[in-house]
Design an enzyme around this catalytic site. Sequence first.
Site, short mmCIF file in Angstrom:
data_model
loop_
_atom_site.label_atom_id
_atom_site.label_comp_id
_atom_site.label_asym_id
_atom_site.label_seq_id
_atom_site.Cartn_x
_atom_site.Cartn_y
_atom_site.Cartn_z
CD GLU A 138 -2.79 -1.35 2.34
OE1 GLU A 138 -4.03 -1.29 2.29
OE2 GLU A 138 -2.16 -1.59 3.40
CD GLU B 102 -3.09 -6.70 3.66
OE1 GLU B 102 -2.59 -5.57 3.66
OE2 GLU B 102 -3.06 -7.46 2.67
N1 T1G Z 1 4.53 -7.41 11.86
C1 T1G Z 1 5.22 -7.79 12.96
N2 T1G Z 1 6.17 -8.78 12.99
C2 T1G Z 1 6.41 -9.39 11.84
C3 T1G Z 1 5.73 -9.06 10.65
C4 T1G Z 1 4.75 -8.01 10.68
N3 T1G Z 1 4.07 -7.63 9.60
N4 T1G Z 1 6.19 -9.87 9.67
C5 T1G Z 1 7.12 -10.66 10.25
N5 T1G Z 1 7.26 -10.38 11.54
C6 T1G Z 1 8.20 -10.99 12.49
C7 T1G Z 1 7.96 -12.49 12.70
O1 T1G Z 1 7.01 -12.72 13.67
C8 T1G Z 1 9.35 -12.97 13.11
O2 T1G Z 1 9.52 -12.67 14.46
C9 T1G Z 1 10.28 -12.08 12.30
O3 T1G Z 1 9.50 -10.93 11.93
C10 T1G Z 1 10.78 -12.71 11.03
O4 T1G Z 1 9.66 -13.19 10.31
C11 T1G Z 1 -2.57 -1.86 6.83
C12 T1G Z 1 -3.23 -4.15 8.17
C13 T1G Z 1 7.75 -11.06 5.42
C14 T1G Z 1 7.54 -13.21 4.27
O5 T1G Z 1 1.00 -10.51 6.44
O6 T1G Z 1 4.75 -13.11 5.70
O7 T1G Z 1 -0.24 -4.67 6.57
O8 T1G Z 1 9.71 -14.95 15.37
O9 T1G Z 1 10.23 -15.63 10.48
O10 T1G Z 1 10.43 -16.36 6.93
O11 T1G Z 1 -3.39 -3.15 5.14
O12 T1G Z 1 7.34 -12.66 7.89
O13 T1G Z 1 11.72 -13.65 14.87
O14 T1G Z 1 10.21 -12.97 16.76
O15 T1G Z 1 8.35 -14.84 9.01
O16 T1G Z 1 11.85 -14.42 6.24
C15 T1G Z 1 0.46 -7.83 6.26
C16 T1G Z 1 3.71 -11.08 7.30
C17 T1G Z 1 0.31 -7.27 7.64
C18 T1G Z 1 3.32 -10.32 6.09
C19 T1G Z 1 9.31 -12.89 5.99
N6 T1G Z 1 1.75 -8.45 6.13
N7 T1G Z 1 5.08 -11.54 7.30
O17 T1G Z 1 9.36 -14.25 6.21
O18 T1G Z 1 10.72 -14.33 8.39
S1 T1G Z 1 -1.28 -6.57 7.86
C20 T1G Z 1 1.92 -9.77 6.24
C21 T1G Z 1 5.48 -12.57 6.50
C22 T1G Z 1 -1.23 -5.09 7.02
C23 T1G Z 1 -2.41 -3.16 6.09
C24 T1G Z 1 -2.55 -4.39 6.89
C25 T1G Z 1 6.88 -13.04 6.66
C26 T1G Z 1 7.84 -12.50 5.58
P1 T1G Z 1 10.32 -13.61 15.39
P2 T1G Z 1 9.69 -14.61 9.56
P3 T1G Z 1 10.67 -14.92 6.91
#
Ligand code: T1G
Length: 725
Positions: A109, A129
Amino acid sequence: MNDLVRITADNDVAVITIDNPPVNALSPGVPERISAAIDQMNGDSAIKAAVVIGGGRTFVAGADIKEFGKMTSGASPRRSLLPLLLHIEDSGKPVVMAIHGNAFGGGLELAMAGHYRIASSTAQVGQPEVKLGIIPGAGGTQRLPRLVGVLKAVEMCAEGKPVSAREAATLGLIDRLIEGDLLAGAVSFAREIAGKPAPKTRERTEKLGTATENPAIFGAARDAAGKKQRGMKAPLAAIDAVEAATRLSFEEGCQAEAKLFTECLFSDQSKALIHIFFGEREVAKIPDVPKETPVLPVNRVAVVGSGTMGGGIAMVFANAGIPVLLKDVDEATLELGIGKIRKNYASSVQRGRFTQAFMDERLQLITPVLTYDDFSTVDMVVEAVFEGMELKRAVFADLDRVCRRGAILASNTSTLNIDEIAGATSRPEAVIGTHFFSPANVMRLLEIVRGKKSSKEVIATCMQLSKKLGKIGVLVGNCRGFVGNRMFGPYRREAQFLIEEGADVERVDQALVEFGNAMGPLATGDLAGLDVGWRIRKEYRHLEKTGIRQPFGEDRLCELGRYGQKTLKGWYRYDENRRASADPEVTTLLRKWSADAGIPQRQISDAEIVDRCVYALVNEGARILEEGYALRAVDIDIIYINGYGFPAYRGGPMWHADTVGLQRVYERICEFHQQHGELWAPAPLLQRLAEAGKTFAEFDKAQVMAAYGPNLQEAAPATEGSLRI
Ligand code: T1G
């Protein structure tokens, strides 16, 4: 605490770097600092344009999901994001978004609010999401269709799958692909477009389709969501929001999105899916096996047994690029095994999942062998022979003789005692369970079974390897059936009891399918083969407690040769395409067997069917936690969602129990205890938590605190329940 956002200058181009490790989430403070950097850039007369880039390994992985749990109905992540995005779009100087790694959710976004987007060719973009039970909440459902068209935007928002930068470039979402140095490419691109009119995504309408063509797109998307994401609310909300973009102005569309977003964010489904998101990461953390534990190399493996499981496991390693020796006892069996592997790959190529080249490369990595000759060259062996202790011990004795010291000796047993298997070797520290789920090349779950002597290096290696194999590794203790199958027993027991008491086969399965399971307990039995459990029950008959009611349905069906799909008859009847249909003969047989057993027949509600089956899972899960064969309740949830088709939007059996309320679950189990006897004795942990008004999630927190101490640093001996892992 670093600055989270830095601004530097490359002559007349400002570089704004978002630096919030590990994934540059838009945590509190980040949007505000980006906004300030945009102001600074616009206020600097020497600057002609700006590049926004992510520090470290990725662009922005979205809003900070950790913040969601803290929000109350008024607040939401979009509050700080929306004004920032308009601010960027209205910037007097062009803003170029430079994407590497992932631009997900709020990250995409943010990128779409920029005037141009360029990306490394290996980058990915997406709106995942819905996987968290929400929808894009910062204008994503309004800007995306303006850039990629309605059809693709619906697909990306409703399914949540990422698209590659290459595909995004063909869609017009990415303006240029960069091979090599992204920042340099971005700065020179910014210099090229500086001074030119900066297109605002929100003002674009040329790709929003027409009132004639759009309804069919939304209709088809709703049908698809109803099938592929059955029971989930967010995909339908995402479709509604994109539809709003085609009918309303940008501002009105954002309001429609906001309403849908907020409804989703505060739903049970979203809480459950966010629990799973963090749970899938939490299960990788083992209290007494810190992440610094050295891991062993796994560059060449062997699989013993080329049956359904052995063949699937060989494919898993080959798919990860690891060469595999696949051994079996004779040419014919081996050819059969290799034939099945070829067939599996061919059907994946046919379905467009793999290319022919990928298939050929993978098959090259699988070497069929009849002897142990080359086993001294492998780093790991996975044994997948017939489920019998004697045979497994014989194989492990052989492996102990032929494998090099330091090699990992793993068993794919689904029920047998790992320590007893390890006892057949001189190196029990190298023995571990790696329980794959059928079909092994498809199912994501890998139950890693810790033996009394399994070394920390072997455990750490298997946990890390599971990620490389595209699996979710969950460490479990060595009890009968480990975690998944141990809980599955009572679940399927209740399903059979319900039939003995008068419920129809289809009704029992349908009630649990409507609850959200991928398949009902009886149809699952037919798929796996009713004879598998029958043979194990016969082998363990001597361990059964007398006076305890045992289901008789499957044993009786097996005595009639009805093993399920493999004999085209089981609980159901199957045609040659394995399509199931109700079999009146089974109903007649059951009514007679129940009458002979003196079991009164009665009307049974769907609610009772679901409660008895699901609470049987919860009660056994609580026992497993208390006995220390699972580290956390969330580990059980991850096992059930990735290995047993439990609905992710309910968060797994333990989270579901928390959502219903442990007091209510406990009371219901006490009722069943009254009605059905000792099999339903409530688990002491469940009783204690229910009476204390606590949850399994709080139990987990207490476990983590006990293991890692208040500041989550050093490991400490567990307090609640004796960990046997
Ligand atoms: N927020 C907080 N922590 C996050 C995070 C996030 N978005 N994404 C990852 N982490 C933490 C995760 O818990 C882990 O922590 C560490 O980062 C490494 O992640 C307004 C409302 C990007 C593909 O759904 O899919 O935006 O265990 O082990 O395998 O419209 O993380 O080390 O303590 O997964 O390399 C939408 C979520 C949010 C993407 C990387 N975004 N993340 O994968 O590492 S909602 C998502 C992922 C939003 C808007 C809306 C994956 C990754 P810890 P990891 P990875």
